[in-house]
Design a protein around this motif. Sequence first.
Motif, PDB file in Angstrom:
ATOM      1  N   THR A 100     -17.737  29.905 -38.218  1.00 55.33           N
ATOM      2  CA  THR A 100     -16.870  30.727 -39.071  1.00 55.33           C
ATOM      3  C   THR A 100     -17.530  30.976 -40.422  1.00 55.33           C
ATOM      4  O   THR A 100     -17.513  32.110 -40.935  1.00 55.33           O
ATOM      5  N   GLN A 101     -18.101  29.930 -41.005  1.00 50.15           N
ATOM      6  CA  GLN A 101     -18.770  30.068 -42.302  1.00 50.15           C
ATOM      7  C   GLN A 101     -19.979  30.991 -42.189  1.00 50.15           C
ATOM      8  O   GLN A 101     -20.198  31.849 -43.055  1.00 50.15           O
ATOM      9  N   ALA A 102     -20.767  30.832 -41.137  1.00 50.21           N
ATOM     10  CA  ALA A 102     -21.956  31.673 -40.950  1.00 50.21           C
ATOM     11  C   ALA A 102     -21.570  33.138 -40.777  1.00 50.21           C
ATOM     12  O   ALA A 102     -22.221  34.040 -41.327  1.00 50.21           O
ATOM     13  N   ALA A 103     -20.509  33.386 -40.031  1.00 49.35           N
ATOM     14  CA  ALA A 103     -20.050  34.767 -39.816  1.00 49.35           C
ATOM     15  C   ALA A 103     -19.563  35.384 -41.116  1.00 49.35           C
ATOM     16  O   ALA A 103     -19.803  36.569 -41.380  1.00 49.35           O
ATOM     17  N   ALA A 104     -18.891  34.578 -41.949  1.00 49.78           N
ATOM     18  CA  ALA A 104     -18.395  35.086 -43.228  1.00 49.78           C
ATOM     19  C   ALA A 104     -19.529  35.501 -44.152  1.00 49.78           C
ATOM     20  O   ALA A 104     -19.337  36.340 -45.043  1.00 49.78           O
ATOM     21  N   LEU A 105     -20.710  34.937 -43.928  1.00 53.44           N
ATOM     22  CA  LEU A 105     -21.876  35.279 -44.743  1.00 53.44           C
ATOM     23  C   LEU A 105     -22.763  36.317 -44.055  1.00 53.44           C
ATOM     24  O   LEU A 105     -23.918  36.493 -44.440  1.00 53.44           O
ATOM     25  N   GLY A 106     -22.216  36.971 -43.058  1.00 53.45           N
ATOM     26  CA  GLY A 106     -22.969  38.042 -42.415  1.00 53.45           C
ATOM     27  C   GLY A 106     -23.834  37.596 -41.260  1.00 53.45           C
ATOM     28  O   GLY A 106     -24.800  38.281 -40.901  1.00 53.45           O
ATOM     29  N   GLY A 107     -23.510  36.454 -40.679  1.00 58.09           N
ATOM     30  CA  GLY A 107     -24.269  35.991 -39.518  1.00 58.09           C
ATOM     31  C   GLY A 107     -25.555  35.272 -39.867  1.00 58.09           C
ATOM     32  O   GLY A 107     -26.578  35.451 -39.195  1.00 58.09           O
ATOM     33  N   VAL A 108     -25.532  34.438 -40.912  1.00 64.80           N
ATOM     34  CA  VAL A 108     -26.740  33.724 -41.324  1.00 64.80           C
ATOM     35  C   VAL A 108     -27.095  32.644 -40.304  1.00 64.80           C
ATOM     36  O   VAL A 108     -26.270  32.226 -39.479  1.00 64.80           O
ATOM     37  N   ALA A 162     -25.617  23.055 -58.528  1.00 63.58           N
ATOM     38  CA  ALA A 162     -26.771  23.180 -57.627  1.00 63.58           C
ATOM     39  C   ALA A 162     -27.628  24.385 -58.016  1.00 63.58           C
ATOM     40  O   ALA A 162     -28.866  24.322 -57.973  1.00 63.58           O
ATOM     41  N   TRP A 163     -26.977  25.467 -58.417  1.00 62.61           N
ATOM     42  CA  TRP A 163     -27.727  26.648 -58.858  1.00 62.61           C
ATOM     43  C   TRP A 163     -28.525  26.332 -60.128  1.00 62.61           C
ATOM     44  O   TRP A 163     -29.700  26.713 -60.242  1.00 62.61           O
ATOM     45  N   GLN A 164     -27.910  25.649 -61.074  1.00 63.47           N
ATOM     46  CA  GLN A 164     -28.617  25.246 -62.290  1.00 63.47           C
ATOM     47  C   GLN A 164     -29.811  24.350 -61.952  1.00 63.47           C
ATOM     48  O   GLN A 164     -30.898  24.495 -62.531  1.00 63.47           O
ATOM     49  N   GLN A 165     -29.605  23.445 -61.001  1.00 66.75           N
ATOM     50  CA  GLN A 165     -30.689  22.551 -60.596  1.00 66.75           C
ATOM     51  C   GLN A 165     -31.836  23.335 -59.965  1.00 66.75           C
ATOM     52  O   GLN A 165     -33.006  23.019 -60.186  1.00 66.75           O
ATOM     53  N   ALA A 166     -31.505  24.363 -59.203  1.00 67.53           N
ATOM     54  CA  ALA A 166     -32.542  25.184 -58.572  1.00 67.53           C
ATOM     55  C   ALA A 166     -33.372  25.942 -59.599  1.00 67.53           C
ATOM     56  O   ALA A 166     -34.551  26.232 -59.378  1.00 67.53           O
ATOM     57  N   GLN A 167     -32.764  26.259 -60.749  1.00 72.24           N
ATOM     58  CA  GLN A 167     -33.480  26.995 -61.794  1.00 72.24           C
ATOM     59  C   GLN A 167     -34.291  26.070 -62.704  1.00 72.24           C
ATOM     60  O   GLN A 167     -35.280  26.502 -63.300  1.00 72.24           O
ATOM     61  N   SER A 182     -17.935  23.325 -44.929  1.00 69.52           N
ATOM     62  CA  SER A 182     -16.756  23.286 -45.796  1.00 69.52           C
ATOM     63  C   SER A 182     -17.120  22.650 -47.120  1.00 69.52           C
ATOM     64  O   SER A 182     -18.250  22.177 -47.312  1.00 69.52           O
ATOM     65  N   GLY A 183     -16.164  22.635 -48.039  1.00 67.99           N
ATOM     66  CA  GLY A 183     -16.335  21.923 -49.291  1.00 67.99           C
ATOM     67  C   GLY A 183     -17.521  22.391 -50.115  1.00 67.99           C
ATOM     68  O   GLY A 183     -17.790  23.594 -50.255  1.00 67.99           O
ATOM     69  N   ILE A 184     -18.256  21.436 -50.656  1.00 65.33           N
ATOM     70  CA  ILE A 184     -19.371  21.728 -51.562  1.00 65.33           C
ATOM     71  C   ILE A 184     -20.464  22.509 -50.854  1.00 65.33           C
ATOM     72  O   ILE A 184     -21.027  23.459 -51.410  1.00 65.33           O
ATOM     73  N   GLY A 185     -20.790  22.123 -49.626  1.00 66.92           N
ATOM     74  CA  GLY A 185     -21.841  22.825 -48.892  1.00 66.92           C
ATOM     75  C   GLY A 185     -21.516  24.280 -48.674  1.00 66.92           C
ATOM     76  O   GLY A 185     -22.369  25.161 -48.854  1.00 66.92           O
ATOM     77  N   ALA A 186     -20.278  24.570 -48.294  1.00 69.41           N
ATOM     78  CA  ALA A 186     -19.868  25.955 -48.057  1.00 69.41           C
ATOM     79  C   ALA A 186     -19.866  26.758 -49.347  1.00 69.41           C
ATOM     80  O   ALA A 186     -20.315  27.916 -49.377  1.00 69.41           O
ATOM     81  N   ALA A 187     -19.374  26.156 -50.428  1.00 69.05           N
ATOM     82  CA  ALA A 187     -19.357  26.856 -51.717  1.00 69.05           C
ATOM     83  C   ALA A 187     -20.772  27.156 -52.190  1.00 69.05           C
ATOM     84  O   ALA A 187     -21.046  28.236 -52.738  1.00 69.05           O
ATOM     85  N   THR A 188     -21.677  26.228 -51.974  1.00 68.78           N
ATOM     86  CA  THR A 188     -23.072  26.439 -52.371  1.00 68.78           C
ATOM     87  C   THR A 188     -23.703  27.539 -51.537  1.00 68.78           C
ATOM     88  O   THR A 188     -24.442  28.387 -52.065  1.00 68.78           O
ATOM     89  N   ALA A 189     -23.420  27.543 -50.250  1.00 69.76           N
ATOM     90  CA  ALA A 189     -23.958  28.601 -49.385  1.00 69.76           C
ATOM     91  C   ALA A 189     -23.485  29.974 -49.856  1.00 69.76           C
ATOM     92  O   ALA A 189     -24.279  30.930 -49.921  1.00 69.76           O
ATOM     93  N   ARG A 190     -22.212  30.079 -50.200  1.00 70.06           N
ATOM     94  CA  ARG A 190     -21.686  31.369 -50.669  1.00 70.06           C
ATOM     95  C   ARG A 190     -22.385  31.817 -51.948  1.00 70.06           C
ATOM     96  O   ARG A 190     -22.774  32.989 -52.088  1.00 70.06           O
ATOM     97  N   PHE A 197     -25.376  30.924 -53.294  1.00 68.10           N
ATOM     98  CA  PHE A 197     -26.793  31.280 -53.138  1.00 68.10           C
ATOM     99  C   PHE A 197     -26.943  32.561 -52.321  1.00 68.10           C
ATOM    100  O   PHE A 197     -27.832  33.382 -52.612  1.00 68.10           O
ATOM    101  N   HIS A 198     -26.084  32.772 -51.337  1.00 69.83           N
ATOM    102  CA  HIS A 198     -26.136  33.993 -50.550  1.00 69.83           C
ATOM    103  C   HIS A 198     -25.807  35.198 -51.424  1.00 69.83           C
ATOM    104  O   HIS A 198     -26.481  36.235 -51.355  1.00 69.83           O
ATOM    105  N   GLU A 199     -24.794  35.057 -52.267  1.00 66.92           N
ATOM    106  CA  GLU A 199     -24.429  36.143 -53.178  1.00 66.92           C
ATOM    107  C   GLU A 199     -25.565  36.496 -54.123  1.00 66.92           C
ATOM    108  O   GLU A 199     -25.688  37.655 -54.556  1.00 66.92           O
ATOM    109  N   ARG A 200     -26.403  35.521 -54.445  1.00 70.31           N
ATOM    110  CA  ARG A 200     -27.491  35.737 -55.397  1.00 70.31           C
ATOM    111  C   ARG A 200     -28.825  36.047 -54.722  1.00 70.31           C
ATOM    112  O   ARG A 200     -29.881  35.943 -55.345  1.00 70.31           O
ATOM    113  N   GLY A 201     -28.744  36.391 -53.449  1.00 70.92           N
ATOM    114  CA  GLY A 201     -29.905  36.957 -52.791  1.00 70.92           C
ATOM    115  C   GLY A 201     -30.793  35.998 -52.032  1.00 70.92           C
ATOM    116  O   GLY A 201     -31.845  36.407 -51.524  1.00 70.92           O
ATOM    117  N   TRP A 202     -30.415  34.758 -51.914  1.00 76.67           N
ATOM    118  CA  TRP A 202     -31.231  33.804 -51.169  1.00 76.67           C
ATOM    119  C   TRP A 202     -30.957  33.921 -49.671  1.00 76.67           C
ATOM    120  O   TRP A 202     -29.854  34.262 -49.242  1.00 76.67           O
TER     121      TRP A 202
END
Length: 253
Positions: free
Chosen positions: A40-48, A211-216, A11-19, A21-26
């Motif tokens: 529930t979160q894993a299923a929403a991302l396609g079973g990660v 977090a995405w900016q930090q990764a770049q 939930s929260g920041i962790g869930a938003a970050t997962a969404r 990075f997943h959307e951007r191909g990680w």
Amino acid sequence: MDNILITGAASGIGAATARLFHERGWQVGLIDLNPEALATQAAALGGVWHRALDVTDLAAVEAALEDFCGRHAGQLRLLFNCAGVLRFGHFEEIGMAEHARILNINVLGLVQVTHAAFAYLKATRGAQVINMGSASGLYGTPHMASYSASKFAVRGFTEALELEWHRHGIRVGDLMPPFVRTPMVSSQCFEPPVLRRLGVNLDAEDIARAAWQQAQGAAVHRPVSWLFRLMYWSGQVSPAWMNRGIMKVLSGV
């Protein structure tokens, strides 16, 4: 393909970050203590990949890192230590068990996950660790003393490890936002005066973008929001008495 392992990901920041990075191909891996929300979160991302565990349980942490990174040729591009707990209130009115829980999860858990991830990070070109810091790690914040102490520890740990792991090619940095609109904040029964004065002007997606900016492009500390960036940089040059005075006014003590 880049991969990221996120603690506190249900939930929260962790869930938003997962969404994000997943959307951007990680390739995304999720860790959290809450098995139902995590599934529930894993299923929403396609079973990660996901694993329900307590970050203070070293054996469980090590087994999870081995399993996740084993699926990625023993490599880990990015570890995001996002798991954390918070309790607002007067220090003496909060039981010692809760103070211990805050420090154990926010500090010991973060250190244990980072330690367990070392070999996989070292094996990965451009590897990074992002720690979830806080504006309360800049100056001790009344009505959240243990949480503030834990974020001071995260800040010191980040600074030390960034220097120490330079020889391994691993970057270490933290995100330092003020209050964020998440269930962890909204579920509190006590409202600190500093929260009323500063407001809650960030949401989980804002921190995910940081977090995405930090990764770049890694920075040792990444203050989030224009207001806290101003406070952070002014705090680097202001005398200690001035910083203390500002916090005293904001906290109404």
